[in-house]
Design a protein around this motif. Sequence first.
Motif, PDB file in Angstrom:
ATOM      1  N   THR A 163      44.028  43.553  36.153  1.00 13.23           N
ATOM      2  CA  THR A 163      43.001  43.492  35.097  1.00 13.23           C
ATOM      3  C   THR A 163      43.625  43.260  33.732  1.00 13.23           C
ATOM      4  O   THR A 163      43.110  42.476  32.927  1.00 13.23           O
ATOM      5  CB  THR A 163      42.170  44.795  35.118  1.00 13.23           C
ATOM      6  OG1 THR A 163      41.584  44.918  36.412  1.00 13.23           O
ATOM      7  CG2 THR A 163      41.079  44.784  34.057  1.00 13.23           C
ATOM      8  N   TRP A 167      42.366  39.923  31.849  1.00 16.91           N
ATOM      9  CA  TRP A 167      41.472  40.052  30.690  1.00 16.91           C
ATOM     10  C   TRP A 167      42.221  40.293  29.382  1.00 16.91           C
ATOM     11  O   TRP A 167      41.608  40.283  28.308  1.00 16.91           O
ATOM     12  CB  TRP A 167      40.482  41.204  30.927  1.00 16.91           C
ATOM     13  CG  TRP A 167      39.629  40.968  32.133  1.00 16.91           C
ATOM     14  CD1 TRP A 167      39.840  41.441  33.398  1.00 16.91           C
ATOM     15  CD2 TRP A 167      38.438  40.174  32.214  1.00 16.91           C
ATOM     16  NE1 TRP A 167      38.855  41.001  34.248  1.00 16.91           N
ATOM     17  CE2 TRP A 167      37.987  40.223  33.548  1.00 16.91           C
ATOM     18  CE3 TRP A 167      37.703  39.435  31.282  1.00 16.91           C
ATOM     19  CZ2 TRP A 167      36.834  39.555  33.978  1.00 16.91           C
ATOM     20  CZ3 TRP A 167      36.558  38.771  31.710  1.00 16.91           C
ATOM     21  CH2 TRP A 167      36.140  38.835  33.043  1.00 16.91           C
ATOM     22  N   ARG A 181      32.686  44.730  40.840  1.00 11.37           N
ATOM     23  CA  ARG A 181      32.536  43.572  41.729  1.00 11.37           C
ATOM     24  C   ARG A 181      33.300  43.770  43.035  1.00 11.37           C
ATOM     25  O   ARG A 181      32.991  43.127  44.039  1.00 11.37           O
ATOM     26  CB  ARG A 181      33.061  42.304  41.031  1.00 11.37           C
ATOM     27  CG  ARG A 181      32.202  41.824  39.889  1.00 11.37           C
ATOM     28  CD  ARG A 181      32.934  40.793  39.046  1.00 11.37           C
ATOM     29  NE  ARG A 181      33.287  39.575  39.743  1.00 11.37           N
ATOM     30  CZ  ARG A 181      32.537  38.473  39.778  1.00 11.37           C
ATOM     31  NH1 ARG A 181      31.372  38.452  39.151  1.00 11.37           N
ATOM     32  NH2 ARG A 181      32.952  37.390  40.410  1.00 11.37           N
ATOM     33  N   TYR A 192      36.074  39.119  51.657  1.00 10.67           N
ATOM     34  CA  TYR A 192      35.969  39.420  50.226  1.00 10.67           C
ATOM     35  C   TYR A 192      34.521  39.687  49.845  1.00 10.67           C
ATOM     36  O   TYR A 192      34.235  40.518  48.990  1.00 10.67           O
ATOM     37  CB  TYR A 192      36.526  38.249  49.407  1.00 10.67           C
ATOM     38  CG  TYR A 192      37.043  38.664  48.049  1.00 10.67           C
ATOM     39  CD1 TYR A 192      38.064  39.607  47.933  1.00 10.67           C
ATOM     40  CD2 TYR A 192      36.532  38.128  46.874  1.00 10.67           C
ATOM     41  CE1 TYR A 192      38.557  39.995  46.688  1.00 10.67           C
ATOM     42  CE2 TYR A 192      37.023  38.512  45.620  1.00 10.67           C
ATOM     43  CZ  TYR A 192      38.038  39.441  45.540  1.00 10.67           C
ATOM     44  OH  TYR A 192      38.525  39.829  44.305  1.00 10.67           O
ATOM     45  N   TYR A 319      35.408  32.857  31.067  1.00 12.23           N
ATOM     46  CA  TYR A 319      34.790  34.151  31.378  1.00 12.23           C
ATOM     47  C   TYR A 319      34.255  34.811  30.103  1.00 12.23           C
ATOM     48  O   TYR A 319      35.029  35.023  29.164  1.00 12.23           O
ATOM     49  CB  TYR A 319      35.820  35.134  31.944  1.00 12.23           C
ATOM     50  CG  TYR A 319      36.372  34.817  33.298  1.00 12.23           C
ATOM     51  CD1 TYR A 319      35.888  35.457  34.440  1.00 12.23           C
ATOM     52  CD2 TYR A 319      37.422  33.919  33.455  1.00 12.23           C
ATOM     53  CE1 TYR A 319      36.415  35.186  35.688  1.00 12.23           C
ATOM     54  CE2 TYR A 319      37.955  33.640  34.703  1.00 12.23           C
ATOM     55  CZ  TYR A 319      37.445  34.275  35.813  1.00 12.23           C
ATOM     56  OH  TYR A 319      37.970  34.022  37.052  1.00 12.23           O
ATOM     57  N   TYR A 354      28.665  37.348  33.093  1.00  9.89           N
ATOM     58  CA  TYR A 354      29.705  37.129  34.115  1.00  9.89           C
ATOM     59  C   TYR A 354      28.991  36.898  35.445  1.00  9.89           C
ATOM     60  O   TYR A 354      28.926  37.780  36.287  1.00  9.89           O
ATOM     61  CB  TYR A 354      30.601  38.364  34.144  1.00  9.89           C
ATOM     62  CG  TYR A 354      31.817  38.316  35.042  1.00  9.89           C
ATOM     63  CD1 TYR A 354      32.204  37.173  35.739  1.00  9.89           C
ATOM     64  CD2 TYR A 354      32.603  39.443  35.178  1.00  9.89           C
ATOM     65  CE1 TYR A 354      33.316  37.174  36.536  1.00  9.89           C
ATOM     66  CE2 TYR A 354      33.731  39.451  35.977  1.00  9.89           C
ATOM     67  CZ  TYR A 354      34.081  38.313  36.661  1.00  9.89           C
ATOM     68  OH  TYR A 354      35.197  38.321  37.468  1.00  9.89           O
TER      69      TYR A 354
END
Length: 381
Positions: A163, A167, A181, A192, A319, A354
């Motif tokens: 992460t 991000w 998610r 997945y 994103y 998102y």
Amino acid sequence: MIGDQSGREHYDYLIVGAGFAGSVLAERLASQHDAKVLLIDRRPHIGGNAYDEPNEAGILYHKYGPHIFHTNSDQVVDYLSQFTEWRPYEHRVRAVVRDRLVPIPINRTTLNELFDLDLKTDEDAAAYLASRAEPVADIQTSEDVVVNAVGRELYELFFQGYTRKQWGLDPSELDKSVTSRIPTRTNTDDRYFTDSFQAMPAEGYTRMFERMLDHPNIEVRTGVDFREVRDSVDYGHLIFTGPIDEYFDHRFGKLPYRSLTFDHQTLEQERFQDTGTVNYPAPDVPYTRISEYKHLTGQQAPVTTITYEYPSAEGDPYYPIPRAENQELFKRYEALGDETEGVTFVGRLATYRYYNMDQIVGQALATFRRMDGKREPHNAD
Ligand code: FAD
Ligand code: UDP
């Protein structure tokens, strides 16, 4: 052709962005309302981020990173199925953790392989996770979600490094929706996604878009930025699917979007890895994941194409970054958008959400329904 006094052609709609949002609306308005549509994109192609093409070696790859279609919406499947056949495909992802290749989302197999355990049942795995979990009373952030479910060690191994790379923020600085998610499983399901429909467009996304836009009422111009045509094209209503802050010249400041650099490589070997994607959560590896397209497409070939994803702050906006302060800023732009006559904002960048592809199709179809029968007045010169 209808023209204005200067002889310019008139369009009922100018649609900016030929991704899912813009293309679905172009198709619906042209085919259902008999509207004349001009669809533009500043990129040299249609399809937005879902664009795919064969590379020099003939391998179908995704220019903007791997796109796997999955949905629980029959409406979205029925709609898109007008334009494509499907190839069933269930995505599987492994993560490289402590030099092992283990399933992500974390499931029973992950726990057994990583910690040399022998958890036999869902109950065993649930009890094990409960013993490690650190319950968080009020789950707010992307750190809270994971620590609450699996505890700090697994959080650090699988989520924190990934992460931070993806991000540029710690999970504690991101809304809970981001890591939410990714579920945690006590069974051995290593897919997945668990959506009811999981498949790839049989001839690729771009072919599907071509069919969608193949209508006499739709004119497509690629390599054209909105700025170049906003004053010269005669249109009735504008549909804008680019970044909403850009539309308003960033008047309240820039909305943060995260970008990626894609390193596409074609290798002289039949297969590179055993699953479609392998994630690299370790902080010292600069990329987040590697994907191999032949798993997704089923293409047979003696060579293979893979893509490394390197996150970056600069570059194309891919994103929206889900966190409270960004949402506040977006709300100001959204309010301005609501006040602006003659423009509809739709899509991942314009609504700062998102969203996956199916959600964008759903959003565009809902937007179309709200436009039903409504014909905007034409803009004056
Ligand atoms: P976009 O596809 O971004 O289209 C917007 C278009 O507008 C762009 O082509 C842009 O060039 C154009 N544009 C913007 N401004 C202007 C302007 N001023 N003038 C002219 N044109 C302009 N979803 C899934 O469901 N499954 C996945 O596996 C998946 N993987 C993804 C992987 C990555 C790396 C990324 C970034 C996204 C992924 N997504 C996935 C999400 C998916 O890409 C989006 O949901 C979808 O493409 C959004 O469609 P859109 O039309 O809103 O936006
Ligand atoms: N994530 C993570 N480790 C992983 C997979 C995902 O930390 O191995 C987190 C990360 O913050 C990521 C988010 O979960 O951005 C959503 O992951 P997803 O695979 O859905 O991302 P996308 O495909 O949209 O890039």
